[in-house]
Design a protein around this motif. Structure first.
Motif, short mmCIF file in Angstrom:
data_model
loop_
_atom_site.label_atom_id
_atom_site.label_comp_id
_atom_site.label_asym_id
_atom_site.label_seq_id
_atom_site.Cartn_x
_atom_site.Cartn_y
_atom_site.Cartn_z
N ALA A 131 71.65 -18.55 20.45
CA ALA A 131 70.64 -17.85 19.64
C ALA A 131 70.21 -18.69 18.44
O ALA A 131 69.03 -18.72 18.07
CB ALA A 131 71.19 -16.49 19.17
N ASP A 132 71.17 -19.38 17.86
CA ASP A 132 70.89 -20.24 16.70
C ASP A 132 69.85 -21.31 17.05
O ASP A 132 68.99 -21.65 16.24
CB ASP A 132 72.22 -20.91 16.29
CG ASP A 132 72.13 -21.64 14.96
OD1 ASP A 132 71.24 -21.32 14.16
OD2 ASP A 132 72.97 -22.53 14.73
N TYR A 133 69.93 -21.80 18.26
CA TYR A 133 69.04 -22.89 18.69
C TYR A 133 67.67 -22.38 19.17
O TYR A 133 66.66 -23.05 18.95
CB TYR A 133 69.72 -23.65 19.82
CG TYR A 133 69.13 -25.00 20.15
CD1 TYR A 133 69.55 -26.14 19.47
CD2 TYR A 133 68.18 -25.13 21.16
CE1 TYR A 133 69.03 -27.40 19.79
CE2 TYR A 133 67.65 -26.38 21.48
CZ TYR A 133 68.08 -27.50 20.79
OH TYR A 133 67.56 -28.74 21.11
N PRO A 142 63.52 -30.37 21.28
CA PRO A 142 62.88 -30.70 22.54
C PRO A 142 63.18 -29.64 23.60
O PRO A 142 64.18 -28.94 23.49
CB PRO A 142 63.52 -32.04 22.92
CG PRO A 142 64.84 -32.06 22.23
CD PRO A 142 64.69 -31.23 21.01
N ASN A 143 62.33 -29.53 24.59
CA ASN A 143 62.55 -28.61 25.72
C ASN A 143 62.78 -27.16 25.32
O ASN A 143 63.45 -26.40 26.02
CB ASN A 143 63.76 -29.05 26.57
CG ASN A 143 63.75 -30.52 26.87
OD1 ASN A 143 62.71 -31.09 27.17
ND2 ASN A 143 64.90 -31.15 26.79
N LEU A 144 62.23 -26.77 24.19
CA LEU A 144 62.53 -25.44 23.66
C LEU A 144 62.04 -24.32 24.59
O LEU A 144 62.75 -23.33 24.80
CB LEU A 144 61.94 -25.30 22.25
CG LEU A 144 62.61 -24.34 21.29
CD1 LEU A 144 64.13 -24.46 21.31
CD2 LEU A 144 62.11 -24.59 19.87
N ASP A 156 75.42 -20.54 30.36
CA ASP A 156 76.23 -21.75 30.39
C ASP A 156 75.37 -23.01 30.58
O ASP A 156 75.64 -24.03 29.97
CB ASP A 156 77.30 -21.67 31.48
CG ASP A 156 78.40 -20.70 31.10
OD1 ASP A 156 78.98 -20.85 30.01
OD2 ASP A 156 78.67 -19.76 31.88
N ARG A 157 74.36 -22.87 31.42
CA ARG A 157 73.45 -24.02 31.59
C ARG A 157 72.63 -24.25 30.33
O ARG A 157 72.36 -25.40 29.96
CB ARG A 157 72.56 -23.81 32.81
CG ARG A 157 73.29 -24.19 34.12
CD ARG A 157 72.45 -23.86 35.35
NE ARG A 157 71.13 -24.50 35.33
CZ ARG A 157 70.04 -23.98 35.89
NH1 ARG A 157 70.10 -22.81 36.50
NH2 ARG A 157 68.90 -24.63 35.84
N ALA A 158 72.26 -23.18 29.65
CA ALA A 158 71.54 -23.32 28.38
C ALA A 158 72.42 -24.05 27.36
O ALA A 158 71.97 -24.93 26.63
CB ALA A 158 71.11 -21.95 27.85
N LEU A 159 73.69 -23.70 27.36
CA LEU A 159 74.66 -24.31 26.44
C LEU A 159 74.72 -25.83 26.65
O LEU A 159 74.66 -26.61 25.70
CB LEU A 159 76.02 -23.68 26.73
CG LEU A 159 77.13 -23.79 25.72
CD1 LEU A 159 76.74 -23.04 24.46
CD2 LEU A 159 78.41 -23.15 26.28
N LYS A 164 73.42 -31.35 25.08
CA LYS A 164 72.88 -32.65 25.49
C LYS A 164 71.73 -33.06 24.58
O LYS A 164 71.69 -34.19 24.07
CB LYS A 164 72.41 -32.56 26.95
CG LYS A 164 71.88 -33.84 27.56
CD LYS A 164 71.53 -33.60 29.02
CE LYS A 164 70.19 -34.17 29.43
NZ LYS A 164 68.99 -33.59 28.86
N ASP A 165 70.81 -32.13 24.33
CA ASP A 165 69.66 -32.44 23.46
C ASP A 165 70.11 -32.72 22.03
O ASP A 165 69.54 -33.59 21.35
CB ASP A 165 68.64 -31.29 23.49
CG ASP A 165 67.91 -31.21 24.84
OD1 ASP A 165 67.96 -32.20 25.60
OD2 ASP A 165 67.31 -30.16 25.14
N THR A 166 71.12 -32.00 21.56
CA THR A 166 71.63 -32.22 20.20
C THR A 166 72.27 -33.60 20.09
O THR A 166 72.00 -34.35 19.14
CB THR A 166 72.66 -31.13 19.82
OG1 THR A 166 72.00 -29.86 19.86
CG2 THR A 166 73.23 -31.35 18.43
N LEU A 167 73.08 -33.97 21.08
CA LEU A 167 73.74 -35.29 21.04
C LEU A 167 72.69 -36.42 21.13
O LEU A 167 72.80 -37.41 20.42
CB LEU A 167 74.75 -35.42 22.19
CG LEU A 167 76.05 -34.61 21.96
CD1 LEU A 167 76.86 -34.51 23.25
CD2 LEU A 167 76.90 -35.25 20.85
#
Ligand code: DGI
Ligand code: FE
Ligand code: FE
Length: 191
Positions: A131-133, A142-144, A156-159, A164-167
């Motif tokens: 939710a934070d993201y 990206p990819n929002l 889980d896939r969203a997680l 991945k996008d954060t890293l």
């Protein structure tokens, strides 16, 4: 106290310690977490409470965050000492317990782990992290559009996508990576 009154009280208290923009984000996380809680059958009240409080230490100075840790014997890792904004999650969980009177460990964990995540997150922890993201006020990730949709299909896939996008963002921008963020990503991309 009635649950709706308790939420109202927390909302008012958080408004006092955040600037207008951050408070709008807080409200966005509150209702996005509530929507995810409906979708995944989590306690809606817990999701709203954690959403309201997750960034309660975000508008403090680094000095204040570090001094709260020092005074209360909260362990600060090497990476956190160098990037004290990361501490807003840990300090937020501490304040949720001590100042806002939250006792439920799951809510406190959701606040504590909302920035880096961790292995074996509970449903509520995942909901707050996601939710934070994706809350409507976020604009620069990206990819929002895809991630927002995915959050309501497979959390889980969203997680994994968010981690991945954060890293990738941290690697591009030269941000120091907390080993916990990396560990969470590795864990969830294998499970
Ligand atoms: O407090 P918010 O801005 O609402 O959201 P947040 O608590 O998830 O913090 C977001 C920022 O945290 C974002 O710019 C990415 C950053 N972040 C997440 N993991 C790490 C990190 N920053 C560093 N330096 N290292 C990490 O491992
Ligand atoms: Fe945060
Ligand atoms: Fe946030």
């Amino acid at each position: 106290m009635k649950k709706t009154n308790q939420l109202k009280k927390i909302r008012k208290a958080v408004e006092k310690v955040q600037d207008a923009k951050r408070f709008e984000h807080t409200l966005g996380v509150e209702y996005t977490a509530a929507a995810l809680a409906m979708r995944y059958e989590c306690d809606i009240n817990d999701a709203r409470t954690a959403g309201l409080l997750h960034d309660c230490a975000k508008c403090f100075s680094d000095e204040k965050r570090l001094s709260i840790c020092r005074k209360n014997h909260i362990k600060v890792t090497e990476v956190e000492r160098k990037n004290p904004f990361l501490l807003h999650a840990k300090v937020g969980a501490y304040l949720a317990r001590e100042k806002y009177g939250i006792k439920e460990p799951d809510i406190l964990n959701a606040i504590q782990n909302h920035t880096t995540g961790r292995r074996n997150m509970s449903l509520l922890e995942k909901i707050i992290f996601v939710a934070d993201y994706i809350e409507p006020g976020r604009k620069h990730a990206p990819n929002l559009t895809e991630t927002r949709k995915l959050a309501f299909i497979d959390i889980d896939r969203a997680l994994v996508t968010i981690l991945k996008d954060t890293l990738e963002h941290l690697k591009r921008s030269g941000g120091e990576i907390d080993p916990m963020t990396e560990e969470t990503w590795r864990y969830y991309s294998q499970h």
